[in-house]
Motif scaffolding. Structure first.
Motif, PDB file in Angstrom:
ATOM      1  N   GLN A 165      45.150  38.129  55.232  1.00 15.00           N
ATOM      2  CA  GLN A 165      44.289  36.957  55.258  1.00 15.00           C
ATOM      3  C   GLN A 165      44.726  35.979  54.175  1.00 15.00           C
ATOM      4  OE1 GLN A 165      40.293  38.373  54.568  1.00 15.00           O
ATOM      5  NE2 GLN A 165      40.622  38.693  52.384  1.00 15.00           N
ATOM      6  N   TYR A 208      32.869  31.327  55.025  1.00 13.59           N
ATOM      7  CA  TYR A 208      34.293  31.498  54.813  1.00 13.59           C
ATOM      8  C   TYR A 208      34.790  32.793  55.451  1.00 13.59           C
ATOM      9  CZ  TYR A 208      34.212  27.603  51.504  1.00 13.59           C
ATOM     10  OH  TYR A 208      34.097  26.356  50.920  1.00 13.59           O
ATOM     11  N   LYS A 230      38.706  27.188  50.695  1.00 13.23           N
ATOM     12  CA  LYS A 230      37.362  27.149  50.115  1.00 13.23           C
ATOM     13  C   LYS A 230      37.205  25.862  49.303  1.00 13.23           C
ATOM     14  CE  LYS A 230      38.108  31.239  48.341  1.00 13.23           C
ATOM     15  NZ  LYS A 230      37.899  32.520  47.626  1.00 13.23           N
ATOM     16  N   TYR A 254      41.118  30.446  55.368  1.00  8.23           N
ATOM     17  CA  TYR A 254      40.072  29.497  54.973  1.00  8.23           C
ATOM     18  C   TYR A 254      40.518  28.782  53.712  1.00  8.23           C
ATOM     19  CZ  TYR A 254      36.984  31.979  58.196  1.00  8.23           C
ATOM     20  OH  TYR A 254      36.433  32.543  59.319  1.00  8.23           O
ATOM     21  N   CYS A 283      43.040  33.152  51.730  1.00  6.33           N
ATOM     22  CA  CYS A 283      41.797  32.567  51.215  1.00  6.33           C
ATOM     23  C   CYS A 283      42.176  31.560  50.130  1.00  6.33           C
ATOM     24  CB  CYS A 283      40.883  33.652  50.666  1.00  6.33           C
ATOM     25  SG  CYS A 283      40.477  34.939  51.887  1.00  6.33           S
ATOM     26  N   CYS A 330      36.750  36.021  54.055  1.00  3.43           N
ATOM     27  CA  CYS A 330      37.138  35.730  52.674  1.00  3.43           C
ATOM     28  C   CYS A 330      35.921  35.831  51.758  1.00  3.43           C
ATOM     29  CB  CYS A 330      37.735  34.318  52.566  1.00  3.43           C
ATOM     30  SG  CYS A 330      39.359  34.138  53.333  1.00  3.43           S
ATOM     31  N   THR A 331      36.079  36.468  50.641  1.00  6.05           N
ATOM     32  CA  THR A 331      35.005  36.500  49.650  1.00  6.05           C
ATOM     33  C   THR A 331      34.929  35.141  48.957  1.00  6.05           C
ATOM     34  OG1 THR A 331      36.509  37.363  47.957  1.00  6.05           O
ATOM     35  CG2 THR A 331      35.252  38.967  49.266  1.00  6.05           C
ATOM     36  N   SER A 332      33.709  34.806  48.487  1.00  7.14           N
ATOM     37  CA  SER A 332      33.516  33.469  47.931  1.00  7.14           C
ATOM     38  C   SER A 332      32.360  33.475  46.950  1.00  7.14           C
ATOM     39  CB  SER A 332      33.239  32.477  49.065  1.00  7.14           C
ATOM     40  OG  SER A 332      32.751  31.258  48.565  1.00  7.14           O
ATOM     41  N   ASP A 373      33.474  26.274  46.154  1.00  5.53           N
ATOM     42  CA  ASP A 373      33.510  27.696  45.832  1.00  5.53           C
ATOM     43  C   ASP A 373      32.705  27.997  44.571  1.00  5.53           C
ATOM     44  OD1 ASP A 373      34.229  30.321  46.327  1.00  5.53           O
ATOM     45  OD2 ASP A 373      36.076  30.210  45.144  1.00  5.53           O
TER      46      ASP A 373
END
Length: 476
Positions: free
Chosen positions: A33, A210, A130, A128, A35, A213-215, A133
């Motif tokens: 991924q 997102y 961000k 994504y 991000c 993806c962590t955000s 964020d």
């Protein structure tokens, strides 16, 4: 002879045409991924091509990005190499994602310009950018909300953004997912959108979408309850916190959404304060009544504008037993504070610490000053009353000679300070020398006389008009 020449030319053209073709392998990403954000947006892709000898000096390699579903019908060019810069295989290129990238199934492919060739698409991957964020607020940062039984409550993302709140609503390309907590560590998806109509009690929050993806783009939690009575309690938020520094300008007080509002300060209605928010730069106790339609809610906040918190460990009124002392101590969060202590409005010399030992009755105050950051002060006031000895009878003889025995006229406590009893003392010449409803057992403080053992007269009148009269002989 002519036929032989034509055959040779044809064979030569076939050879050149074959040498002008290359094959580009499927791109290898090396990650699952992407991000991206303003602080990181750099990704590599590796590919092979053959034969190397087919490339011309003008060739450029191009990276194309599909749409979020993996479709290359209208691809986006995200990298183009310099002409002739890549001549050996395998090759690694570096690219950045466009700021509107948002989806779970992007692909990339590689193209060459001379000769022209196109690889197959890469494996699909979430990608994504961000663009926002950081944490943001909902419900004006109010942690609670109420809806009337059978009704609903609308949670919204706060907007516009600014220094205090980087609202994701500033970025039109973003979408949002709302969640309801099921435990301290788990939650369930509820709905998507910029707002959420809540019809079920619970704790809610929203995140910028997102994907996988962590955000850090998420909101505060809001606990929504259903009113079980016609009136309930909620909270008030101060935009600059509480306490806040008044020198930085006013703060905005806000409460939950309702049909109408009525604001109060120190119990008194504030004229024309009928909106969800109220701006002020004054400390005090603020409250609001929120009309929710079928029910109402109230909220209150003790607003402090000094920029620091302080407390004192004495009561507003303190009784001091004879021979005892009282130590008053201030606790504060002020940075490098200074202290000034006062008795009856006069500065006490040398009293500069956070505590002071009191041995006399009087009206006291302490001023705390913060000298760093928010330059401000806070004051506490309190009184100290000495408890007089409870004598049984009114004395008719005193000897003010400074020996500590019978120096002042001490009467029963039922007539002294705090009982609202009038005490009047009349001189031998008929002049009123004392008339008070707050007798401190301190007469005479400064008495000079020429007569030997003069006789004074007293009249004591209680609040219910009971009168005591007599004489006082003063000897030395």
């Amino acid at each position: 002879m002519k036929k032989i020449i034509l055959i040779a030319v044809f064979i030569c053209s076939l050879t050149v045409k074959a040498q002008a073709q290359i094959v580009i392998s499927k791109p290898n990403l090396g990650y699952t991924q992407a991000c991206a954000s303003a602080s990181f947006n750099s990704y590599n892709v590796t590919f092979s091509f053959t034969p190397e000898s087919s490339l011309t000096s003008s060739n450029q390699f191009i990276i194309e990005l599909s749409d979020e579903t993996g479709d290359f019908s209208n691809p986006t060019t995200i990298y183009t190499s310099a002409a002739g810069s890549i001549t050996t295989s395998p090759a690694t290129l570096n690219f950045s994602l466009p700021t509107d990238t948002a989806g779970e199934a992007y692909k990339i492919r590689i193209k060459s310009t001379s000769p022209e060739a196109t690889s197959s698409g890469s494996d699909p991957f979430p990608a994504y950018y961000k663009i926002q964020d950081s944490p943001f607020t909902i419900n004006n940062l109010i942690e609670t909300a109420i809806f009337c039984s059978g009704g609903s409550y609308l949670l919204t993302i706060d907007n516009p953004g600014g220094e205090m709140n980087d609202s994701p609503l500033q970025y039109p390309s973003l979408t949002f997912n709302w969640y309801k907590e099921t435990s301290e560590t788990t939650s369930v998806f509820v709905a998507s959108g910029e707002s959420l109509e809540v019809t079920e009690a619970g704790t809610y929050f929203v995140e910028t979408n997102y994907g996988s993806c962590t955000s850090n783009s998420f909101s505060n939690r809001v606990t929504v309850t259903e009113a079980i009575s016609s009136e309930t309690t909620v909270t008030i938020n101060s935009s600059l916190g509480n306490p806040y520094c008044h020198t930085n300008g006013p703060t905005v007080l806000s409460t939950i959404k309702g049909d109408s509002y009525k604001w109060f300060k120190d119990g008194e209605p504030i004229n024309d304060a009928t909106e969800q928010m109220y701006e002020t730069n004054e400390s005090g106790t603020y409250s609001v009544i929120v009309n929710l339609g079928e029910c109402s809610a109230t909220a209150s906040i003790d607003l402090e504008n000094s920029g620091f918190t302080s407390s004192i460990d004495v009561e507003d009124v303190n009784d001091l037993e004879e021979g005892e002392t009282l130590i008053a101590t201030v606790t504060t969060s002020a940075i490098t504070p200074t202290y000034e202590w006062f008795k009856d409005g006069v500065l006490i010399s040398g009293a500069t610490s956070n505590s002071y030992e009191i041995s006399e009755s009087g009206n006291y105050s302490v001023v705390i000053t913060q000298n760093v950051g928010c330059l401000s002060t806070k004051e506490f006031t309190f009184s100290v009353t000495e408890q007089f000895p409870d004598v049984a009878k009114i004395p008719n003889l005193i000897s003010p000679n400074g020996d500590g025995i019978n120096d002042t006229w001490i009467i029963p406590q039922e007539y002294t300070s705090g009982t609202d009893t009038q005490v009047m003392i009349i001189s031998p010449q008929g002049k009123i020398v004392l008339n008070t409803n707050n007798y401190q057992n301190n007469w005479p403080e400064n008495l000079s006389f020429k007569d030997v053992n003069p006789v004074y007269y007293y009249i004591i009148t209680t609040p219910n008009n009971q009168t005591r009269k007599g004489s006082i002989t003063v000897i030395k």
